[in-house]
Motif scaffolding. Structure first.
Motif, PDB file in Angstrom:
ATOM      1  N   UNK A 197      16.698 -27.010  15.244  1.00 44.47           N
ATOM      2  CA  UNK A 197      16.483 -25.816  14.443  1.00 44.47           C
ATOM      3  C   UNK A 197      15.140 -25.943  13.738  1.00 44.47           C
ATOM      4  N   UNK A 198      14.303 -24.909  13.837  1.00 47.76           N
ATOM      5  CA  UNK A 198      13.066 -24.838  13.053  1.00 47.76           C
ATOM      6  C   UNK A 198      13.219 -23.688  12.073  1.00 47.76           C
ATOM      7  N   UNK A 199      12.930 -23.958  10.802  1.00 45.26           N
ATOM      8  CA  UNK A 199      12.999 -22.930   9.765  1.00 45.26           C
ATOM      9  C   UNK A 199      11.597 -22.719   9.203  1.00 45.26           C
ATOM     10  N   UNK A 200      11.136 -21.474   9.229  1.00 38.57           N
ATOM     11  CA  UNK A 200       9.834 -21.106   8.671  1.00 38.57           C
ATOM     12  C   UNK A 200      10.062 -20.252   7.428  1.00 38.57           C
ATOM     13  N   UNK A 201       9.499 -20.659   6.309  1.00 36.63           N
ATOM     14  CA  UNK A 201       9.528 -19.848   5.092  1.00 36.63           C
ATOM     15  C   UNK A 201       8.110 -19.295   4.887  1.00 36.63           C
ATOM     16  N   UNK A 202       7.960 -17.985   5.021  1.00 42.57           N
ATOM     17  CA  UNK A 202       6.655 -17.334   4.896  1.00 42.57           C
ATOM     18  C   UNK A 202       6.503 -16.799   3.473  1.00 42.57           C
ATOM     19  N   UNK A 203       5.568 -17.376   2.723  1.00 39.11           N
ATOM     20  CA  UNK A 203       5.482 -17.121   1.284  1.00 39.11           C
ATOM     21  C   UNK A 203       4.108 -16.583   0.883  1.00 39.11           C
ATOM     22  N   UNK A 204       4.064 -15.989  -0.317  1.00 40.10           N
ATOM     23  CA  UNK A 204       2.796 -15.590  -0.958  1.00 40.10           C
ATOM     24  C   UNK A 204       1.942 -14.704  -0.039  1.00 40.10           C
ATOM     25  N   UNK A 205       2.482 -13.567   0.325  1.00 39.84           N
ATOM     26  CA  UNK A 205       1.791 -12.656   1.233  1.00 39.84           C
ATOM     27  C   UNK A 205       0.640 -11.925   0.535  1.00 39.84           C
ATOM     28  N   UNK A 206      -0.458 -11.726   1.279  1.00 36.08           N
ATOM     29  CA  UNK A 206      -1.607 -10.975   0.783  1.00 36.08           C
ATOM     30  C   UNK A 206      -2.107 -10.035   1.882  1.00 36.08           C
ATOM     31  N   UNK A 207      -2.790  -8.947   1.506  1.00 37.28           N
ATOM     32  CA  UNK A 207      -3.423  -8.110   2.539  1.00 37.28           C
ATOM     33  C   UNK A 207      -4.591  -8.874   3.162  1.00 37.28           C
ATOM     34  N   UNK A 208      -4.829  -8.650   4.426  1.00 36.39           N
ATOM     35  CA  UNK A 208      -6.009  -9.238   5.060  1.00 36.39           C
ATOM     36  C   UNK A 208      -7.267  -8.691   4.390  1.00 36.39           C
ATOM     37  N   UNK A 209      -8.233  -9.541   4.079  1.00 36.41           N
ATOM     38  CA  UNK A 209      -9.511  -9.034   3.560  1.00 36.41           C
ATOM     39  C   UNK A 209     -10.145  -8.079   4.570  1.00 36.41           C
ATOM     40  N   UNK A 210     -10.869  -7.109   4.084  1.00 34.90           N
ATOM     41  CA  UNK A 210     -11.496  -6.110   4.956  1.00 34.90           C
ATOM     42  C   UNK A 210     -12.377  -6.760   6.012  1.00 34.90           C
ATOM     43  N   UNK A 211     -12.995  -7.882   5.661  1.00 34.04           N
ATOM     44  CA  UNK A 211     -13.895  -8.564   6.595  1.00 34.04           C
ATOM     45  C   UNK A 211     -13.139  -9.253   7.730  1.00 34.04           C
ATOM     46  N   UNK A 212     -11.806  -9.388   7.594  1.00 31.80           N
ATOM     47  CA  UNK A 212     -11.020 -10.096   8.603  1.00 31.80           C
ATOM     48  C   UNK A 212     -10.116  -9.165   9.406  1.00 31.80           C
ATOM     49  N   UNK A 213     -10.366  -7.861   9.328  1.00 28.90           N
ATOM     50  CA  UNK A 213      -9.554  -6.903  10.064  1.00 28.90           C
ATOM     51  C   UNK A 213     -10.047  -6.683  11.485  1.00 28.90           C
ATOM     52  N   UNK A 214     -11.250  -7.186  11.799  1.00 30.12           N
ATOM     53  CA  UNK A 214     -11.818  -7.003  13.127  1.00 30.12           C
ATOM     54  C   UNK A 214     -10.913  -7.612  14.194  1.00 30.12           C
ATOM     55  N   UNK A 215     -10.606  -6.810  15.198  1.00 29.99           N
ATOM     56  CA  UNK A 215      -9.803  -7.324  16.296  1.00 29.99           C
ATOM     57  C   UNK A 215      -8.313  -7.339  16.037  1.00 29.99           C
ATOM     58  N   UNK A 216      -7.875  -6.815  14.876  1.00 33.49           N
ATOM     59  CA  UNK A 216      -6.455  -6.861  14.553  1.00 33.49           C
ATOM     60  C   UNK A 216      -5.607  -6.103  15.561  1.00 33.49           C
TER      61      UNK A 216
END
Length: 236
Positions: A197-216
């Motif tokens: 079993x692998x458990x992933x806890x995805x925490x502290x979410x943020x919007x992608x910076x505008x400069x990192x939206x390329x290719x999304x």
């Protein structure tokens, strides 16, 4: 960073479901909108733990890792790895799911959906949909539980194969967007001694910076049941 696909080594492109277009199912459209809104969000912290029931494997605590966002590379987050408190220091790798970077992977290859009877969970009524996803060579089935008024998901359960299943749990952030905060991937084969079993806890979410939206919106060569491996302190 290396990306490995469990049991199947072929990759395919991520395509938004055609049934998202010109649809008169209002509840489903609300859910689909939530998934679309989530794709610009990224978990800055990912905790992962690996447990395997087999005598020759190391203690599960040695596989407990935390990955924290440290920089961006080609529009993707790069995380620095550390051991979680209480875990045995280890040079073992951290395992990360791409759902922390691309929450919309839950609808990869969607080809069919059908609304089932509503279900009562902890006193609340949830709308239930059965889904077919993936490809002809690698089909998947899933179920999703939605709030009947908002379309926000409670959870999704996936069957990737006869021996592998996954569960994604959701929670709304302050902006009202549902995000996959927990992903459990489990493998158990009848007649085989290995069960992990692998458990992933995805925490502290943020919007992608505008400069990192390329290719999304480009095609993704990853799937929900793939995983990424990083060495401690650096990516491969």
């Amino acid at each position: 960073m290396k990306t490995f696909h469990l049991f199947v080594f072929s990759i395919f492109a991520f395509v938004l479901p055609a049934c998202a277009q010109a649809d008169d199912d209002v509840l489903w459209q609300k859910f689909f909108t939530q998934i679309e809104l989530s794709k610009t969000w990224v978990a800055t912290t990912v905790d992962s733990s690996y447990t395997e029931e087999e005598k020759n494997w190391l203690s599960p605590s040695q596989f407990a890792k935390r990955a924290k966002l440290s920089k961006w590379a080609n529009g993707e987050p790069v995380r620095t790895i550390e051991s979680l408190q209480g875990a045995t220091p280890s040079s073992k790798t951290h395992v990360s799911s791409p759902i922390a970077n691309h929450p919309n992977l839950v609808l990869t290859g969607l080809s069919f959906r059908q609304r089932e009877a509503d279900q009562l969970i902890d006193g609340d009524t949830w709308a239930v949909y059965s889904l077919k996803l993936g490809t002809k060579k690698r089909p998947q089935t899933a179920k999703v539980w939605l709030q009947p008024d908002s379309g926000k998901p409670l959870k999704m359960e996936f069957s990737f194969s006869a021996s592998m299943e996954g569960t994604v749990l959701y929670q709304s952030n302050e902006a009202g967007i549902s995000l996959p905060i927990r992903f459990v991937l489990e493998h158990e084969k009848l007649g085989a001694p290995k069960h992990w079993v692998i458990v992933f806890e995805n925490l502290d979410w943020i919007p992608r910076p505008a400069t990192e939206l390329t290719g999304l919106n480009n095609l993704y060569h990853v799937q929900l049941d793939s995983f990424q491996v990083q060495n401690v302190g650096r990516s491969k």
